[in-house]
Write an enzyme that holds these catalytic residues in place. Structure first.
Site, short mmCIF file in Angstrom:
data_model
loop_
_atom_site.label_atom_id
_atom_site.label_comp_id
_atom_site.label_asym_id
_atom_site.label_seq_id
_atom_site.Cartn_x
_atom_site.Cartn_y
_atom_site.Cartn_z
CB SER A 137 -0.86 0.02 1.27
OG SER A 137 -1.45 1.29 1.45
CE1 TYR A 150 -3.91 -2.34 5.33
CE2 TYR A 150 -2.91 -0.21 4.88
CZ TYR A 150 -3.55 -1.35 4.43
OH TYR A 150 -3.82 -1.50 3.10
N1 LIG Z 1 -8.86 -0.60 -0.63
C1 LIG Z 1 -7.80 0.20 -0.52
O1 LIG Z 1 -7.93 1.44 -0.52
C2 LIG Z 1 -6.42 -0.39 -0.42
C3 LIG Z 1 -5.34 0.49 -0.51
C4 LIG Z 1 -4.05 -0.01 -0.42
C5 LIG Z 1 -3.85 -1.36 -0.26
N2 LIG Z 1 -4.92 -2.20 -0.16
C6 LIG Z 1 -4.65 -3.62 0.03
O2 LIG Z 1 -5.28 -4.35 -1.00
C7 LIG Z 1 -5.58 -5.67 -0.52
C8 LIG Z 1 -7.03 -5.97 -0.82
O3 LIG Z 1 -7.83 -5.08 -0.08
P1 LIG Z 1 -9.30 -4.65 -0.48
O4 LIG Z 1 -9.36 -3.20 -0.40
O5 LIG Z 1 -9.72 -5.36 -1.71
O6 LIG Z 1 -10.07 -5.17 0.81
P2 LIG Z 1 -11.26 -6.19 1.03
O7 LIG Z 1 -12.34 -5.98 0.04
O8 LIG Z 1 -11.58 -6.09 2.49
O9 LIG Z 1 -10.59 -7.59 0.72
C9 LIG Z 1 -9.71 -8.23 1.58
C10 LIG Z 1 -9.65 -9.68 1.15
O10 LIG Z 1 -8.73 -10.38 2.00
C11 LIG Z 1 -9.37 -11.54 2.50
N3 LIG Z 1 -8.78 -11.90 3.78
C12 LIG Z 1 -8.72 -11.15 4.92
N4 LIG Z 1 -8.11 -11.87 5.88
C13 LIG Z 1 -7.80 -13.06 5.34
C14 LIG Z 1 -7.16 -14.24 5.83
N5 LIG Z 1 -6.73 -14.31 7.11
N6 LIG Z 1 -7.00 -15.29 5.01
C15 LIG Z 1 -7.43 -15.23 3.73
N7 LIG Z 1 -8.04 -14.16 3.19
C16 LIG Z 1 -8.20 -13.10 4.01
C17 LIG Z 1 -10.86 -11.15 2.59
O11 LIG Z 1 -11.71 -12.26 2.59
P3 LIG Z 1 -12.22 -13.05 3.89
O12 LIG Z 1 -12.60 -12.01 4.90
O13 LIG Z 1 -13.35 -13.85 3.36
O14 LIG Z 1 -11.10 -13.90 4.32
C18 LIG Z 1 -10.99 -10.39 1.29
O15 LIG Z 1 -11.14 -11.29 0.21
C19 LIG Z 1 -5.23 -5.67 0.96
O16 LIG Z 1 -3.96 -6.22 1.16
C20 LIG Z 1 -5.21 -4.18 1.31
O17 LIG Z 1 -4.40 -3.91 2.43
C21 LIG Z 1 -6.21 -1.74 -0.24
#
Ligand SMILES: NC(=O)c1ccc[n+]([C@@H]2O[C@H](COP(=O)([O-])OP(=O)(O)OC[C@H]3O[C@@H](n4cnc5c(N)ncnc54)[C@H](OP(=O)(O)O)[C@@H]3O)[C@@H](O)[C@H]2O)c1
Length: 254
Positions: A137, A150
């Site tokens: 991120s 985080y």
């Molecule tokens: N959205 C943003 O603005 C943003 C910005 C920078 C970076 N990111 C990064 O992008 C990635 C995806 O985030 P997102 O925004 O798409 O969030 P999200 O919609 O909350 O997705 C997170 C995913 O991770 C899975 N997950 C969480 N804990 C897990 C575990 N212990 N084992 C297996 N799967 C797990 C969740 O599914 P389950 O809960 O079903 O396991 C879900 O599929 C993350 O690493 C996040 O830090 C996001």
């Protein structure tokens, strides 16, 4: 879009960025193993996209990750592309500082990536090819409140990718680190603070796949937030703390 991969494994594929990546890759003919903890969301995804094979697991479970990698190789074929994307975001500051929160974040956001690499590496080394992408991120570029749980996990992922890049390249394996800014997903839906330059998850997935196809080391977007954050990274501390308070951090609550 034609893609160079036949088989991909994506963690965190049940919602948000990971789900969009799974849909886009499956749509272009890649066989996708989709992992997350919530099995029914993965099953729904597989119904919409027949190229997706649901593989529920917890990325913090090292043995389950190793077993999954072996299973994918046995059923879908050698893993060409692994995208370790699973993550959680729990705000933490002086108001709620907790080792349990920090540990949970590290176990998923950082050790989940490490477990994944350990699982796919032997096969990739044996074949002398493969592509490992890890989702960090822009929050990992420098420490900003309230990301005390985080931010360090994302800084660790960036550092890990830097550490591995040349080492793995010598064995034919490409390493990519992905640094998104704000993306519209369930993760950001509960944020109460302003999220400048936020983009839809589908757009994020498109940008990621384009960068992966070019075998870039870093995929970071949108450029406006990346530029603001990267400027913060090169400033000396006194200037950085002023800059962060003024331009980067969400407004503080008393
Ligand atoms: N959205 C943003 O603005 C943003 C910005 C920078 C970076 N990111 C990064 O992008 C990635 C995806 O985030 P997102 O925004 O798409 O969030 P999200 O919609 O909350 O997705 C997170 C995913 O991770 C899975 N997950 C969480 N804990 C897990 C575990 N212990 N084992 C297996 N799967 C797990 C969740 O599914 P389950 O809960 O079903 O396991 C879900 O599929 C993350 O690493 C996040 O830090 C996001």
């Amino acid at each position: 879009m034609a893609t160079p991969w036949r088989t991909a494994w994506i963690t965190g594929a049940s919602t948000g960025i990971g789900r969009e990546l799974a849909l886009a890759l499956a749509g272009s003919g890649v066989k996708v193993a989709a992992s997350a903890r919530t099995a029914d969301r993965l099953a729904e995804l597989a119904q919409i996209a027949p190229g997706v094979a649901p593989l529920p697991l917890d990325v913090a479970d090292r043995a389950a990750m190793a077993q999954a990698a072996r299973g994918i190789a046995g059923t879908l074929g050698p893993i060409d592309l692994a995208i370790f994307n699973a993550g959680i975001w729990e705000p933490m500051s002086s108001r709620n500082f907790s080792s349990a929160t920090a540990g949970r974040s590290m176990a998923i956001n950082y050790m989940g990536v490490v477990n994944g690499i350990e699982a796919v590496l032997p096969g990739m080394i044996e074949r002398g090819s493969g592509h490992i992408a890890m989702v960090a991120s822009v929050a990992g570029y420098r420490g900003l409140p309230p990301t005390a749980a985080y931010g360090p996990t994302k800084a660790a992922v960036i550092n890990l990718a830097e550490t591995l890049r040349d080492d793995f390249a010598a064995r034919g394996i490409t390493v990519t680190v992905i640094c998104p800014g704000y993306v519209e997903t369930p993760m950001t839906a509960r944020n109460k603070f302003p999220m400048p330059f936020i983009i839809p998850a589908e757009d994020a997935a498109r940008r990621i796949i384009r960068g992966l196809a070019k075998r870039k080391f870093e995929i970071a977007f949108p450029w406006q937030l990346v530029a603001l954050m990267k400027l913060g990274r090169i400033l000396p501390y006194p200037l950085f703390f002023w800059y962060a308070r003024t331009f980067l951090a969400p407004p503080r609550r008393k």
